[in-house]
Enzyme design. Structure first.
Site, PDB file in Angstrom:
ATOM      1  N   ASP A 206       0.852  -1.184   0.000  1.00 23.59           N
ATOM      2  CA  ASP A 206       0.000   0.000   0.000  1.00 23.59           C
ATOM      3  C   ASP A 206       0.890   1.237   0.000  1.00 23.59           C
ATOM      4  O   ASP A 206       2.120   1.138  -0.079  1.00 23.59           O
ATOM      5  CB  ASP A 206      -0.938  -0.002   1.217  1.00 23.59           C
ATOM      6  CG  ASP A 206      -2.310   0.610   0.901  1.00 23.59           C
ATOM      7  OD1 ASP A 206      -2.338   1.687   0.272  1.00 23.59           O
ATOM      8  OD2 ASP A 206      -3.333   0.011   1.276  1.00 23.59           O
ATOM      9  N   PHE A 232      -0.569   0.423  -6.936  1.00 25.91           N
ATOM     10  CA  PHE A 232      -1.043  -0.748  -7.676  1.00 25.91           C
ATOM     11  C   PHE A 232      -1.399  -0.438  -9.121  1.00 25.91           C
ATOM     12  O   PHE A 232      -1.645  -1.344  -9.909  1.00 25.91           O
ATOM     13  CB  PHE A 232      -2.178  -1.478  -6.963  1.00 25.91           C
ATOM     14  CG  PHE A 232      -3.339  -0.631  -6.491  1.00 25.91           C
ATOM     15  CD1 PHE A 232      -3.981   0.264  -7.331  1.00 25.91           C
ATOM     16  CD2 PHE A 232      -3.810  -0.782  -5.191  1.00 25.91           C
ATOM     17  CE1 PHE A 232      -5.063   1.001  -6.895  1.00 25.91           C
ATOM     18  CE2 PHE A 232      -4.898  -0.041  -4.744  1.00 25.91           C
ATOM     19  CZ  PHE A 232      -5.529   0.857  -5.606  1.00 25.91           C
ATOM     20  N   HIS A 249     -13.907  -2.389  -6.733  1.00 25.15           N
ATOM     21  CA  HIS A 249     -15.186  -1.672  -6.771  1.00 25.15           C
ATOM     22  C   HIS A 249     -15.006  -0.152  -6.685  1.00 25.15           C
ATOM     23  O   HIS A 249     -15.938   0.593  -6.952  1.00 25.15           O
ATOM     24  CB  HIS A 249     -16.136  -2.187  -5.685  1.00 25.15           C
ATOM     25  CG  HIS A 249     -15.845  -1.722  -4.299  1.00 25.15           C
ATOM     26  ND1 HIS A 249     -16.799  -1.741  -3.306  1.00 25.15           N
ATOM     27  CD2 HIS A 249     -14.716  -1.223  -3.727  1.00 25.15           C
ATOM     28  CE1 HIS A 249     -16.282  -1.267  -2.180  1.00 25.15           C
ATOM     29  NE2 HIS A 249     -15.023  -0.957  -2.410  1.00 25.15           N
TER      30      HIS A 249
END
Length: 342
Positions: A206, A232, A249
Site C-alpha cells: 500500500d 497498484f 469496486h
C-alpha cells in the site's frame, strides 16, 4: 374517472413516504457514534440527562435521537425513560470485540453523505458528484486532507473486522505461498490469513501513509511478513496469491484492468488473483452490494459487479475466472488464474 382511493393505495403511499424519511435513521446513527453514547452504557441504563452530561450534548435532543434508534433495536427505553444498550447496539462501543463505530463514522461522513444527496446529477451526467462538491476526485481529496483520510482508513479497518476471518477461512491457501495483500490498508485480512497458517508468508502492499497504521507487528507473525510501498496502478510485488479486497469496486473497468494486469504480471507460475468484492445477484432481492453500488456511483468512479462483469473484466486482463467462492459475508472470493492464451 374513479376518484375513490383504495386502502391499499393509501398504504403504498404511506410506505413510500416512510422510505423517503429513511435517511434520518443513518443521520441519527451517526450522532450516536460521533458522541460515543454506547461507551457510556456499559454499566447499565442511564437517563438522557445523565448521557448528555457524559457526552457534552443537549439532553432533549439526545433523547429524540435515541428514541428513533430504539425503534431499530440498538437501544431500548424503559418505563422510567432510561436507555440501555442492546446486544445488537453493543457493536457501537469503541471497545466492543467487533466494533463498527469507526465504520459508521466513515459511511456517514460528508464525503459519502453529500454526493449521495446529488445522485440525480450522477444519473443525468453519468459521473460521480464528488469532484464537483469537493474540488478533486475521491482519493486525491484524501491526499490533501489527512483528517478525512484517517476517518476513511480507520472506518475501512472497522468495517472489515467482522468480515476478515470468515473470508480467510473460506479459501484453501497453498502451504508455503506468499500472499500479497494489494491495497491492504492496515492489514486486517492478511493478519487473519497468516494467523492460522504458519507456512505462509505475507506482503502488505500500500502507500506509505497507510502502511504506517498496519497491525501485523505481533509476536505470532514474527518473520513472516513484510510491507511494500507502491502504487497498484504501476506494479505489484512478486508473490503467489494476490488479494484485492474492496479494491476493484472503487475503480472503473479500465483502471481495474490495469490493477489486475499488474498482479498477473507479477505473480509466479500457478498463482491466483483473489478479488474479494460483492458479486451482485441478478434478481430483485435485497443485497448490500446493491446499496454500496450507489455509494460507488455517487462518490467514486467504480461499481459493484455481477459474475458476468467480473468474467469479462478478468478476460480483458489476461485472467480466467476459475470460480466464485461464498464467504458467509456480503463479499465473495472471485478467483482468477492466468489465461492459457494470454
Amino acid at each position: 374517472m374513479n376518484h375513490r382511493v383504495t386502502k391499499d393505495a393509501r398504504k403504498d403511499a404511506a410506505r413510500i413516504i416512510d422510505e423517503a424519511l429513511g435517511f434520518l435513521y443513518p443521520a441519527a446513527l451517526r450522532v450516536a457514534a460521533a458522541v460515543g453514547v454506547a461507551d457510556h452504557l456499559t454499566d447499565g441504563p442511564r437517563t438522557p440527562s445523565e448521557l448528555a452530561k457524559a457526552t457534552g450534548t443537549d439532553p432533549r435532543s439526545l433523547h429524540r435521537v435515541l428514541r428513533l434508534l430504539a425503534t431499530r433495536g440498538l437501544f431500548e427505553e424503559d418505563g422510567e425513560g432510561r436507555f440501555r444498550l442492546t446486544e445488537t447496539g453493543d457493536a457501537l462501543r469503541s471497545d466492543a470485540p467487533v466494533s463498527v463505530r469507526s465504520a459508521v463514522l466513515m459511511i456517514t461522513d460528508r464525503t459519502f453523505w453529500l454526493p449521495a444527496g446529488e445522485m440525480t446529477r450522477c444519473v443525468e451526467q453519468g459521473a460521480s458528484a464528488f469532484e464537483d462538491i469537493f474540488g478533486a476526485p475521491f482519493f486525491d481529496h484524501f491526499e490533501r486532507d489527512a483528517e478525512t483520510a484517517a476517518i476513511f482508513h480507520d472506518g475501512m479497518a472497522s468495517m472489515s473486522d467482522a468480515e476478515n476471518q470468515p473470508i480467510a477461512d473460506a479459501y484453501s491457501f497453498p502451504p508455503g505461498a506468499t500472499v500479497v495483500d494489494v491495497g491492504g490498508g492496515h492489514g486486517g485480512l492478511l493478519l487473519s490469513i497468516l494467523g492460522d497458517r504458519p507456512t505462509l508468508q505475507g506482503i502488505l502492499y500500500d502507500q506509505p501513509h497507510v502502511l504506517a497504521g498496519h497491525r501485523l507487528n505481533t509476536l505470532d507473525l514474527a518473520g513472516r511478513w513484510t510491507t511494500a510501498e507502491g502504487d497498484f496502478f504501476t506494479s505489484a510485488p512478486p508473490g503467489d496469491i494476490y488479494l484485492l479486497k474492496r479494491i476493484l469496486h472503487d475503480w472503473d473497468d479500465a483502471q481495474s484492468r490495469t490493477i489486475l494486469r499488474n498482479c498477473r504480471e507479477a505473480m509466479r507460475p500457478g498463482g491466483r488473483v483473489l478479488v474479494i468484492d460483492a458479486v451482485i445477484p441478478q434478481d430483485n432481492n435485497p443485497h448490500q452490494g446493491k446499496t454500496l453500488d450507489l455509494m460507488m456511483m455517487a462518490s467514486l468512479v467504480g461499481r459493484e459487479r455481477t459474475e458476468r462483469e467480473f468474467r469479462d473484466l478478468f478476460a480483458e486482463a489476461g485472467l480466467h475466472l476459475s470460480r466464485i467462492i461464498p464467504t458467509g459475508t456480503v463479499l465473495s472470493i472471485v478467483e482468477g488464474e492466468a489465461a492459457r492464451d494470454a
